[in-house]
Scaffold this motif. Structure first.
Motif, PDB file in Angstrom:
ATOM      1  N   ARG A 163       1.075  -1.230  -0.258  1.00  0.00           N
ATOM      2  CA  ARG A 163       0.156   0.165   0.132  1.00  0.00           C
ATOM      3  C   ARG A 163       1.067   1.441   0.362  1.00  0.00           C
ATOM      4  NH1 ARG A 163      -4.444  -1.845   4.325  1.00  0.00           N
ATOM      5  NH2 ARG A 163      -5.785  -3.220   3.046  1.00  0.00           N
ATOM      6  N   PHE A 164       1.882   1.059   0.312  1.00  0.00           N
ATOM      7  CA  PHE A 164       2.756   2.310   0.721  1.00  0.00           C
ATOM      8  C   PHE A 164       3.820   3.389  -0.836  1.00  0.00           C
ATOM      9  CE2 PHE A 164       7.417   4.029   0.946  1.00  0.00           C
ATOM     10  CZ  PHE A 164       7.136   5.095   1.214  1.00  0.00           C
ATOM     11  N   VAL A 165       4.225   1.602  -1.489  1.00  0.00           N
ATOM     12  CA  VAL A 165       4.609   1.438  -2.529  1.00  0.00           C
ATOM     13  C   VAL A 165       4.239   2.114  -3.828  1.00  0.00           C
ATOM     14  CG1 VAL A 165       6.189   0.281  -3.909  1.00  0.00           C
ATOM     15  CG2 VAL A 165       6.073   0.594  -2.708  1.00  0.00           C
ATOM     16  N   ARG A 166       2.160   1.348  -4.099  1.00  0.00           N
ATOM     17  CA  ARG A 166       1.250   1.953  -4.575  1.00  0.00           C
ATOM     18  C   ARG A 166       1.095   3.077  -4.375  1.00  0.00           C
ATOM     19  NH1 ARG A 166      -4.032  -0.546  -2.953  1.00  0.00           N
ATOM     20  NH2 ARG A 166      -3.811   1.440  -0.966  1.00  0.00           N
ATOM     21  N   ASP A 167       0.649   3.631  -3.012  1.00  0.00           N
ATOM     22  CA  ASP A 167       0.503   5.207  -3.558  1.00  0.00           C
ATOM     23  C   ASP A 167       1.630   6.523  -3.290  1.00  0.00           C
ATOM     24  OD1 ASP A 167      -2.299   3.786  -2.089  1.00  0.00           O
ATOM     25  OD2 ASP A 167      -2.302   4.043  -0.008  1.00  0.00           O
ATOM     26  N   THR A 168       2.751   5.801  -2.415  1.00  0.00           N
ATOM     27  CA  THR A 168       3.688   6.385  -3.042  1.00  0.00           C
ATOM     28  C   THR A 168       3.876   6.966  -4.320  1.00  0.00           C
ATOM     29  OG1 THR A 168       5.199   5.008  -2.357  1.00  0.00           O
ATOM     30  CG2 THR A 168       4.536   7.283  -0.669  1.00  0.00           C
ATOM     31  N   VAL A 169       4.126   5.977  -4.895  1.00  0.00           N
ATOM     32  CA  VAL A 169       4.511   6.014  -6.603  1.00  0.00           C
ATOM     33  C   VAL A 169       3.610   6.539  -7.292  1.00  0.00           C
ATOM     34  CG1 VAL A 169       4.522   4.180  -8.288  1.00  0.00           C
ATOM     35  CG2 VAL A 169       6.085   3.734  -6.665  1.00  0.00           C
ATOM     36  N   TRP A 170       1.760   6.203  -7.128  1.00  0.00           N
ATOM     37  CA  TRP A 170       1.446   6.928  -8.317  1.00  0.00           C
ATOM     38  C   TRP A 170       0.428   7.944  -7.244  1.00  0.00           C
ATOM     39  CZ3 TRP A 170       0.591   4.724 -12.620  1.00  0.00           C
ATOM     40  CH2 TRP A 170       0.951   3.545 -13.002  1.00  0.00           C
ATOM     41  N   VAL A 171       1.073   8.819  -6.300  1.00  0.00           N
ATOM     42  CA  VAL A 171       0.663   9.885  -6.092  1.00  0.00           C
ATOM     43  C   VAL A 171       1.665  11.343  -6.614  1.00  0.00           C
ATOM     44  CG1 VAL A 171       2.144  10.584  -3.814  1.00  0.00           C
ATOM     45  CG2 VAL A 171       0.230  11.797  -3.988  1.00  0.00           C
ATOM     46  N   ALA A 172       1.943  10.205  -7.393  1.00  0.00           N
ATOM     47  CA  ALA A 172       3.453  11.742  -8.304  1.00  0.00           C
ATOM     48  C   ALA A 172       2.746  12.054  -9.596  1.00  0.00           C
ATOM     49  CB  ALA A 172       4.555  10.484  -8.910  1.00  0.00           C
ATOM     50  N   ALA A 173       1.289  11.245  -9.851  1.00  0.00           N
ATOM     51  CA  ALA A 173       0.473  12.314 -11.227  1.00  0.00           C
ATOM     52  C   ALA A 173       0.717  13.396 -10.404  1.00  0.00           C
ATOM     53  CB  ALA A 173      -0.768  10.742 -11.267  1.00  0.00           C
ATOM     54  N   SER A 174       0.165  13.892  -9.354  1.00  0.00           N
ATOM     55  CA  SER A 174      -0.596  15.165  -9.278  1.00  0.00           C
ATOM     56  C   SER A 174       0.924  16.483  -9.208  1.00  0.00           C
ATOM     57  CB  SER A 174      -0.694  15.358  -7.469  1.00  0.00           C
ATOM     58  OG  SER A 174       0.265  14.784  -6.867  1.00  0.00           O
TER      59      SER A 174
END
Length: 203
Positions: A163-174
């Motif tokens: 969950r940490f890896v998923r969220d911290t990677v994809w939040v980069a789109a912001s």
């Protein structure tokens, strides 16, 4: 409201891609529900009625945007998962591929992040839930394989790590902007250096 017309299959592919890119940017910025066909048409510099020559609805546009993004994402992921790499190398490659997708489809990723929870309830967007399940399975399996191989720490909570890896990677789109100072590969390297120092077994 203009009469909806069946999309023309002869529409130029380049123009269609351009319209989808415009729609994705508007959806990402203003939100799907707040976006009208007229708003998309205004940003594309055309009449709302003319947009119906290419797409029958804004739902069709959103579906194509998300399917295109996920199809390309899974093309890359499947290549990585089929390559027979070790767990650490697999994780590195998946993260790098994720940042490349953010670079290619930044607006689509932002839409996916913001809208998926509401969209999955609609039959038309059921493919989002299936992709999420497949995504979770691939990442958890990689982390579990790393723990079993003693590449990642034995006390690692793989689900929490996922969950940490998923969220911290994809939040980069912001915050990521294509064509900026750092390439997706450079960002992935920096990200991995921070994450892997925390989950790898120390010599």
């Amino acid at each position: 409201m203009p009469t909806k017309k069946k999309p023309q299959v002869t529409a130029a592919p380049a123009r269609r891609r351009e319209l989808l890119e415009t729609a994705a940017e508007v959806f990402a910025e203003q939100g799907y529900n707040a976006t009208t066909v007229r708003k998309i048409a205004d940003h594309a510099g055309m009449l709302a009625g003319s947009l119906y020559y290419h797409f029958d609805s804004k739902e069709s546009m959103l579906e194509e945007i998300l399917r295109t993004f996920l199809d390309e994402l899974w093309d890359g992921y499947d290549t990585v998962l089929d390559a027979g790499l070790g767990p650490r190398e697999t994780l590195e490659a998946l993260v790098t591929e994720s940042f490349r997708e953010i670079d290619r489809h930044c607006a689509a990723v932002a839409i996916y992040q913001k809208e998926s929870r509401q969209l999955v309830a609609q039959e038309r967007f059921a493919f989002l839930a299936e992709s999420q399940r497949k995504f979770e399975k691939a990442w958890l399996a990689t982390l579990e394989r790393g723990v079993a191989a003693r590449v990642f720490r034995a006390d690692l909570d793989v689900r929490l790590t996922y969950r940490f890896v998923r969220d911290t990677v994809w939040v980069a789109a912001s915050w990521y902007r294509p064509g900026g100072q750092h390439s997706p590969e450079e960002i992935a390297r920096q990200y991995l250096s921070m994450v892997l120092d925390g989950i790898a077994v120390r010599a």
